[in-house]
Design a protein around this motif. Structure first.
Motif, PDB file in Angstrom:
ATOM      1  N   SER A  27       0.857  -1.183   0.000  1.00  0.00           N
ATOM      2  CA  SER A  27       0.000   0.000   0.000  1.00  0.00           C
ATOM      3  C   SER A  27       0.895   1.236   0.000  1.00  0.00           C
ATOM      4  N   LEU A  28       0.686   2.120  -0.966  1.00  0.00           N
ATOM      5  CA  LEU A  28       1.569   3.261  -1.186  1.00  0.00           C
ATOM      6  C   LEU A  28       1.107   4.478  -0.386  1.00  0.00           C
ATOM      7  N   VAL A  29       2.035   5.090   0.345  1.00  0.00           N
ATOM      8  CA  VAL A  29       1.744   6.241   1.187  1.00  0.00           C
ATOM      9  C   VAL A  29       2.879   7.249   1.020  1.00  0.00           C
ATOM     10  N   SER A  30       2.545   8.524   0.854  1.00  0.00           N
ATOM     11  CA  SER A  30       3.598   9.522   0.648  1.00  0.00           C
ATOM     12  C   SER A  30       3.250  10.847   1.305  1.00  0.00           C
ATOM     13  N   ILE A  31       4.283  11.553   1.718  1.00  0.00           N
ATOM     14  CA  ILE A  31       4.189  12.930   2.205  1.00  0.00           C
ATOM     15  C   ILE A  31       5.410  13.667   1.649  1.00  0.00           C
ATOM     16  N   VAL A  32       5.196  14.801   1.004  1.00  0.00           N
ATOM     17  CA  VAL A  32       6.325  15.579   0.493  1.00  0.00           C
ATOM     18  C   VAL A  32       7.039  16.232   1.671  1.00  0.00           C
ATOM     19  N   PRO A  33       8.332  16.025   1.832  1.00  0.00           N
ATOM     20  CA  PRO A  33       9.043  16.629   2.963  1.00  0.00           C
ATOM     21  C   PRO A  33       9.292  18.119   2.758  1.00  0.00           C
ATOM     22  N   GLY A  34       9.360  18.825   3.878  1.00  0.00           N
ATOM     23  CA  GLY A  34       9.792  20.209   3.846  1.00  0.00           C
ATOM     24  C   GLY A  34       8.757  21.233   3.436  1.00  0.00           C
ATOM     25  N   ILE A  35       7.486  20.860   3.350  1.00  0.00           N
ATOM     26  CA  ILE A  35       6.480  21.848   2.945  1.00  0.00           C
ATOM     27  C   ILE A  35       5.433  22.080   4.042  1.00  0.00           C
ATOM     28  N   GLY A  36       5.741  21.604   5.248  1.00  0.00           N
ATOM     29  CA  GLY A  36       4.842  21.881   6.355  1.00  0.00           C
ATOM     30  C   GLY A  36       4.069  20.694   6.874  1.00  0.00           C
TER      31      GLY A  36
END
Length: 393
Positions: free
Chosen positions: A266-275
């Motif tokens: 299961s794919l999960v993502s959060i872009v780092p460094g944007i809050g």
């Protein structure tokens, strides 16, 4: 059905055992699968402006709910009002609660000031959002936070630490279980469920998949949900891996659990460094409850959760790193190791992130601010959205 809808549905059930509960919310978009309301809970829906994708996004759309909400609350009988984001809805609930001399509880699932900063909003917009969020936090008799990280951000907005209860977050382990039926579609695939937004940037998975697509010629990615970058994602998939990425739209919780159950990962993502480095996506909990390994790409908070609980693979938000993690999960699935770990992952979820347990903790907070007499509890929520105006998941 979004993470927010699960969370507040569980809270409504927990509060129903303590008193009368009325939920003021929106009519769902036409394409959304229908789900039954909690028994004994009076759910009152209001039409709201939505974009073509069915999302509630932007000031005018929020106002299409918040303006009628003020009148609905002014003439309603209640003893406690619970409001969730956005802060515009919180301001309305707090204002009416002040006028009616009733307590308001603010459910802080996220911090909207951080959200608008991460989107690069102009300084005046950030200042207005910060002022609104602070006003709601000052007025709230109690503040419910979903994590230690969110609690810290609330303190930076001058919230009184004595009024913050950190209750955690969770998933409905009655729906998301290892016993979820496998989907009829066979074959190996990775699955992404929920919001496709600028702060998740799931294109990292499509780009990584393009690196392994030739060596894993039978594997696909299946996306379920919607969001701001969906069209961009479709175009990228057609360009890099034509015919290998499926978009199934919004599905019911049971269907989501089924697709997660059959996935390699299961794919999960959060872009780092944007809050959003503090975020712990509910997608992680959903996969754990089903027992399917997570492939998390993003900052340390979410990665640490996956590593410490041994829920799958956690890597940097990097295409090469994600591609290598996909390869490893495919090998583990072929060797049967993933299936062998399914019961342990699900047991962890039942123990640590059961949504019913979280809801009971929130209900206890509400009980501490309400009058001692039998109580009528009002819940106000614009829509299942996050700071970008998209459904949170």
């Amino acid at each position: 059905m979004s993470a927010g809808a699960f969370r507040l549905g569980a809270l409504a059930r927990a509060l129903r055992a303590r008193g009368e509960v009325v939920v003021l919310t929106t009519r769902p978009p036409r394409h959304a699968p229908s789900t039954p309301d909690s028994p004994g809970v009076d759910v009152r829906r209001w039409p709201v402006l939505r974009d073509r994708g069915g999302n509630v996004r932007g000031y005018i759309q929020y106002m299409s709910f918040d303006a009628p909400l003020m009148l609905r609350l002014l003439f309603a009988r209640f003893d406690v009002v619970i409001a969730e984001s956005p802060p515009t809805t919180g301001i309305v609930a707090a204002t009416v609660a002040w006028l009616r001399r009733r307590p308001v509880v603010y459910y802080a699932a996220d911090v909207w000031t951080d959200g608008v900063i991460s989107m690069g909003a102009p300084k005046p917009v950030v200042a207005i959002m910060r002022a609104m969020e602070r006003a709601v936090l000052r007025r709230a008799a109690a503040i419910v936070s979903v994590s230690d990280e969110v609690t810290e951000r609330l303190r930076l907005l001058d919230a009184d630490p004595a009024r913050i209860a950190t209750v955690g977050n969770g998933i409905d382990t009655r729906v998301f279980t290892p016993e979820a039926p496998l989907p009829e579609a066979g074959g190996r695939y990775f699955v992404y469920t929920g919001t496709m937004s600028e702060w998740q940037r799931p294109d990292v998975f499509v780009r990584a998949f393009a690196q392994i697509a030739e060596e894993a010629s039978d594997v696909r990615i299946r996306f379920f949900g919607q969001g701001a970058v969906e069209d961009e994602l479709r175009a990228l998939a057609e360009d890099l891996v034509p015919g290998r990425v499926d978009f199934g739209g919004v599905v019911s919780p049971a269907q989501s659990a089924s697709w997660i159950r059959g996935a390699v990962g299961s794919l999960v993502s959060i872009v780092p460094g944007i809050g959003y480095d503090f975020a712990r996506p509910t997608k992680t909990y959903a996969a754990a409850a089903v027992g399917t390994p997570v492939l998390f790409a993003g900052p340390e908070t979410g990665a640490r959760l996956v590593r410490d609980a041994q829920l799958g693979a956690a890597v940097d938000f990097d295409v090469d790193a994600v591609a290598e993690a996909m390869r490893l999960l495919l090998v583990e699935a072929d060797e049967g190791r993933s299936e062998g770990l399914r019961p342990r992952r699900a047991a962890w979820a039942r123990e640590h992130v059961s949504l019913d347990a979280v809801a009971e903790r929130v209900a206890e907070v509400v009980s501490q601010v309400r009058p001692s007499r039998p109580t009528k509890i009002m819940g106000a929520r614009t829509a299942p959205t996050g700071p970008d105006g998209r459904p949170v998941s």
